[in-house]
Structures are given as structure tokens and as C-alpha cells.
Design an enzyme around this catalytic site. Structure first.
Site, PDB file in Angstrom:
ATOM      1  N   ASP A 108     132.001 -46.639 -29.056  1.00  0.00           N
ATOM      2  CA  ASP A 108     131.744 -45.775 -30.336  1.00  0.00           C
ATOM      3  C   ASP A 108     130.635 -44.918 -30.209  1.00  0.00           C
ATOM      4  O   ASP A 108     129.575 -45.375 -29.228  1.00  0.00           O
ATOM      5  CB  ASP A 108     131.537 -46.738 -31.540  1.00  0.00           C
ATOM      6  CG  ASP A 108     132.649 -47.562 -31.786  1.00  0.00           C
ATOM      7  OD1 ASP A 108     133.940 -47.268 -31.612  1.00  0.00           O
ATOM      8  OD2 ASP A 108     132.378 -48.554 -32.650  1.00  0.00           O
TER       9      ASP A 108
HETATM   10  N1  URA Z   1     133.542 -52.949 -30.399  1.00  0.00           N
HETATM   11  C1  URA Z   1     133.040 -51.890 -31.299  1.00  0.00           C
HETATM   12  O1  URA Z   1     133.397 -52.216 -32.706  1.00  0.00           O
HETATM   13  N2  URA Z   1     132.578 -50.856 -30.954  1.00  0.00           N
HETATM   14  C2  URA Z   1     132.573 -50.589 -29.631  1.00  0.00           C
HETATM   15  O2  URA Z   1     131.781 -49.466 -29.307  1.00  0.00           O
HETATM   16  C3  URA Z   1     132.846 -51.347 -28.826  1.00  0.00           C
HETATM   17  C4  URA Z   1     133.540 -52.641 -29.203  1.00  0.00           C
END
Ligand code: URA
Length: 229
Positions: free
Chosen positions: A101
Site C-alpha cells: 500500500d
Molecule cells: N497488507 C496490507 O494490509 N497492506 C500492505 O501493504 C501489505 C500487506
């Protein structure tokens, strides 16, 4: 392999041009300036031209320590793509082997070899991914057990595969999962009544980001690291 041969292959220039690049002081080996065209280098050594690491493989296999604020995609008007951090002139076919993310930092693998990225990301291969997760309140034993056992996420029909959890301190845990569902870590913590305030991916399979690369830095994988998937 001789340094001039390596530079010639990696930057697609004739051997004579490679020699000139080396003798004019543009090439470093393991971050040390090297003007010796005949130096024999090994696969583990890092050769850079004008500060950019070189690799002579046809395909590219890259480990990036992604900072927050960058996206693992090329289509977003609000945030820059993490591919911009590579500073490469050609990004052709490069894609992410598993996304993070925009507000998550840490290890991202990038390649233009689709079969390889499939082996990294496919649920079939169950590659473990370790995250350092910052949370608002201490994780209870019961919450830890739920995460370890597997939980049903909101809008999902399948229980998550068992996770490995260890408490680092009151507001930090280590969580290892073998799947890569959308926002999985945040959704898992939400499902047990917790809340993620910071997320950093430390490893995928045998590859760790550790302290070797500062945030925003990257390197090519070695032959051995590529073959590990
Ligand atoms: N899980 C998440 O919630 N976000 C990420 O960036 C990676 C794994």
C-alpha cells in the site's frame, strides 16, 4: 569475468567504449572507484556506472526498499510510482511481484520476468512474507491465537491460512503470512479488533531488506537469490 567485458555486456557498448568508461573513472566496484579494466569480478560484486548498478542479465530482478508515499502501480495521479525510484531510462515490462500500500514501507520485488514474479506471488508456492506491524493497543493472547489459527475476513469466504505472530512490544508485532490478499494485514488486524498504524515488510521468502538498503534504495538480485524462487 573481466570488468571491461562485464561493463560492455551490461551497458550494451563495445569493449573499447567500456574500457574508456572505466579508465575515465565512471565505474565503481563495491562502491570503490576502479580504473583497472582487467580486474576479475565475481557475481556477488556490485558494479556501478555513474552511480547506477549494472546487471548484464537479459531480464531484471530488483529488490527495492520502498518508502511510504509511493505506489506499486503505474496508474495513479496522486502518488508517484515506486518504479520512478529506480531511475532507469527503460521501465519496459517491469512489474511488481506483490504490491505494498502507499502507506506501507519495505521490501518490494520488481522484475520483467513474468514466470519468476508468478513463482513469488502465486498462492501455490506459499512464500512467507514477514511484516512489522504497529498497532494502537497491546495484542492480547486471544487476538494472537486468532491470527495464528486463521480468521474470516470481512467480505471473504475463506479463512486466512495460519500466521506466525510474535509480540515485539506493546505497540509492535511481527506477523508472517503466506498469502497476499488485498490489504491482508490491515484486514486481519481489524478482524481481531485491532488497528494498524504503521506497516513495514521485512522479508519475502529468503529475501530480507534488513539495514543494507536505506529507504528508497534498490539493488539487483544475485543469481543465487533469483534461483531461490
Ligand atoms: N497488507 C496490507 O494490509 N497492506 C500492505 O501493504 C501489505 C500487506
Amino acid at each position: 569475468m573481466r570488468l571491461d567485458k562485464f561493463v560492455a555486456k551490461a551497458s550494451n557498448v563495445p569493449r573499447s567504449k567500456a574500457k574508456k568508461l572505466i579508465t575515465s573513472g565512471l565505474v565503481t566496484v563495491d562502491n570503490e572507484l576502479c580504473k583497472s579494466v582487467g580486474l576479475i569480478i565475481s557475481e556477488q560484486q556490485l558494479v556501478s556506472l555513474s552511480g547506477k548498478p549494472l546487471s548484464y542479465r537479459q531480464q531484471r530482478y530488483i529488490l527495492l526498499n520502498k518508502p511510504k508515499g509511493y505506489i506499486c502501480s503505474t496508474k495513479d495521479e496522486q502518488h508517484p510510482s515506486a518504479l520512478n525510484l529506480l531511475g532507469m531510462t527503460s521501465l519496459a515490462k517491469l512489474h511488481f511481484a506483490g504490491r505494498l500500500d502507499v502507506d506501507t514501507s519495505g521490501l518490494v520485488l520488481i522484475s520483467d520476468d513474468g514466470q519468476w514474479t508468478h513463482r513469488v506471488t502465486s498462492p501455490r508456492y506459499k512464500q512467507p512474507k514477514n511484516y512489522i506491524v504497529e498497532i494502537t493497543t497491546p495484542l492480547s493472547d486471544e487476538q494472537q491465537q486468532q491470527l495464528e489459527k486463521g480468521i474470516l475476513l470481512k467480505d471473504s469466504e475463506k479463512v486466512t491460512l495460519p500466521a506466525v505472530v510474535s509480540v515485539i512490544d506493546n505497540d509492535k508485532i511481527s506477523l508472517t503470512i503466506t498469502e497476499g490478499r488485498y490489504h491482508q494485514v490491515k484486514r486481519m488486524l481489524a478482524a481481531v479488533g485491532s488497528h494498524v498504524t504503521g506497516l513495514h515488510r521485512e522479508s519475502i521468502g529468503h529475501l530480507k531488506v534488513g539495514e543494507e538498503l536505506n529507504s528508497g534504495e534498490w539493488r539487483y538480485l544475485t543469481e543465487q537469490e533469483i534461483a531461490g524462487f
